[in-house]
Design an enzyme around this catalytic site. Structure first.
Site, mmCIF file in Angstrom:
data_model
loop_
_atom_site.group_PDB
_atom_site.id
_atom_site.type_symbol
_atom_site.label_atom_id
_atom_site.label_comp_id
_atom_site.label_asym_id
_atom_site.label_seq_id
_atom_site.Cartn_x
_atom_site.Cartn_y
_atom_site.Cartn_z
ATOM 1 N N ASP A 12 9.792 68.380 -95.599
ATOM 2 C CA ASP A 12 9.565 68.105 -94.186
ATOM 3 C C ASP A 12 10.630 68.915 -93.465
ATOM 4 O O ASP A 12 11.833 68.610 -93.560
ATOM 5 C CB ASP A 12 9.709 66.612 -93.872
ATOM 6 C CG ASP A 12 9.469 66.307 -92.388
ATOM 7 O OD1 ASP A 12 9.646 67.234 -91.556
ATOM 8 O OD2 ASP A 12 9.124 65.158 -92.059
ATOM 9 N N TYR A 61 5.367 71.422 -76.827
ATOM 10 C CA TYR A 61 5.077 72.600 -77.669
ATOM 11 C C TYR A 61 5.651 73.870 -77.034
ATOM 12 O O TYR A 61 6.319 74.674 -77.690
ATOM 13 C CB TYR A 61 3.568 72.718 -77.859
ATOM 14 C CG TYR A 61 3.153 73.834 -78.797
ATOM 15 C CD1 TYR A 61 3.256 73.671 -80.181
ATOM 16 C CD2 TYR A 61 2.656 75.037 -78.310
ATOM 17 C CE1 TYR A 61 2.871 74.686 -81.047
ATOM 18 C CE2 TYR A 61 2.269 76.062 -79.170
ATOM 19 C CZ TYR A 61 2.384 75.879 -80.542
ATOM 20 O OH TYR A 61 2.010 76.893 -81.404
#
Ligand code: NAD
Length: 274
Positions: free
Chosen positions: A64, A176
């Site tokens: 991760d 984002y």
């Protein structure tokens, strides 16, 4: 003809799908040994199987990218497996907090930024944080852990995957867009700090590419048609369009290029209407 990455070792985060997958396959074709690192170990293993079937070397690694210990373990694994790290593409990313990368056949149409809770005014702190954790902090952690290994190997080249969204605001995607603008600046900071260690750091900012993330790998809906119309070259990008830019930046052909960003976007941001 000599392969462009002959004798090199590359770590590709997000290597199980889309742009990262294509980088893994393309870099392997050009002679690199690959660590395919991804949160989805099954898909990373499939990519490694493809690479091996073509006669090249690859190992999967579960990571991760937002977890520091995972990322350090990834860099250690690359050294243990192959003894050096020369190239890295940091492609792991999410488009929004609940995004899950899928196989093309599992894609239920488009995954668009039109939910009300994506707008800045309603965005939860937890959702904002997750996108920044994966897309920006994840890239920083990857650059840091990999640069330490590259120092030991005498230098290397890192490519961070940014986006046109780091330059152009997208509706409902403030997290984002900010993460990708951050990746662009991180790239420039990394370039000037790591140059003394023989490490080059560049970014690639894709336009709309046919992957799970854009939802355009399989669908032909109105959203896709609109994206094609706004792109001067009148098509969506292929993952190979991005992998080829990354390959150039990781190869010796780019030995004097650092702190740069390339936008393979079909002319999108050059067009003043974009
Ligand atoms: N597809 C596009 O149009 C487009 C445009 C601009 C930028 N990008 C960027 O390109 C990169 C790759 O995206 P893609 O389009 O190939 O999407 P994708 O969903 O096909 O691939 C993303 C990969 O990242 C992995 N991943 C997600 N979270 C992770 C985490 N925390 N740790 C490790 N791996 C993780 C996923 O499992 C997946 O394999 C992303 O950074 C994305 O923001 C994509």
């Amino acid at each position: 003809m000599t392969k462009r990455l002959a004798g090199k070792v590359a770590v590709i985060t997000g290597g199980a799908s889309g742009i990262g997958r294509e980088c893994s396959l393309r870099f392997a074709e050009e002679g690199a040994k690959i660590v395919v690192a991804d949160i989805n170990l099954d898909r990373a293993s499939s990519v490694c199987a493809e690479i091996k079937a073509a006669g090249n070397e690859a190992v999967p690694f579960a990571v991760d990218a937002s977890i520091p210990e995972d990322v350090v373990a990834m860099a250690d694994a690359a050294m243990n497996e192959f003894g050096q790290v020369d190239a890295c593409v940091a492609a792991a990313g999410i488009s929004h907090a609940s995004y899950v990368s899928r196989e093309p056949q599992e894609q239920a149409g488009a995954d668009r930024h039109d939910r009300h809770d994506m707008m800045l005014i309603d965005k939860s702190l937890a959702n904002w944080q997750r996108v920044l954790d994966v897309n920006l902090t994840g890239v920083m952690l990857t650059n840091q852990a990999i640069a330490k290994k590259m120092q030991e190997s005498g230098g290397g080249a890192i490519v961070n995957i940014a986006s046109i969204a780091g330059k152009t605001a997208l509706m409902g995607a403030s997290d984002y867009c900010v993460s990708k603008a951050g990746v662009w600046m991180l790239t420039k900071c990394g370039a000037i700090e790591l140059a003394r260690h023989g490490i080059r750091v560049n970014a690639v900012g894709p336009g709309y590419i046919k992957t799970s993330m854009s939802g355009a790998a399989t669908s032909n809906d109105a959203w896709v048609e609109d994206r094609i119309k706004e792109t001067p070259l009148r098509r969506l990008g292929e993952p190979s369009d991005i992998a080829n830019a990354c390959l150039y930046l990781c190869s010796d052909e780019a030995s004097f290029v650092t702190g740069e960003i390339i936008f393979p976007d079909g002319g999108l941001i050059a067009d003043s209407r974009a």
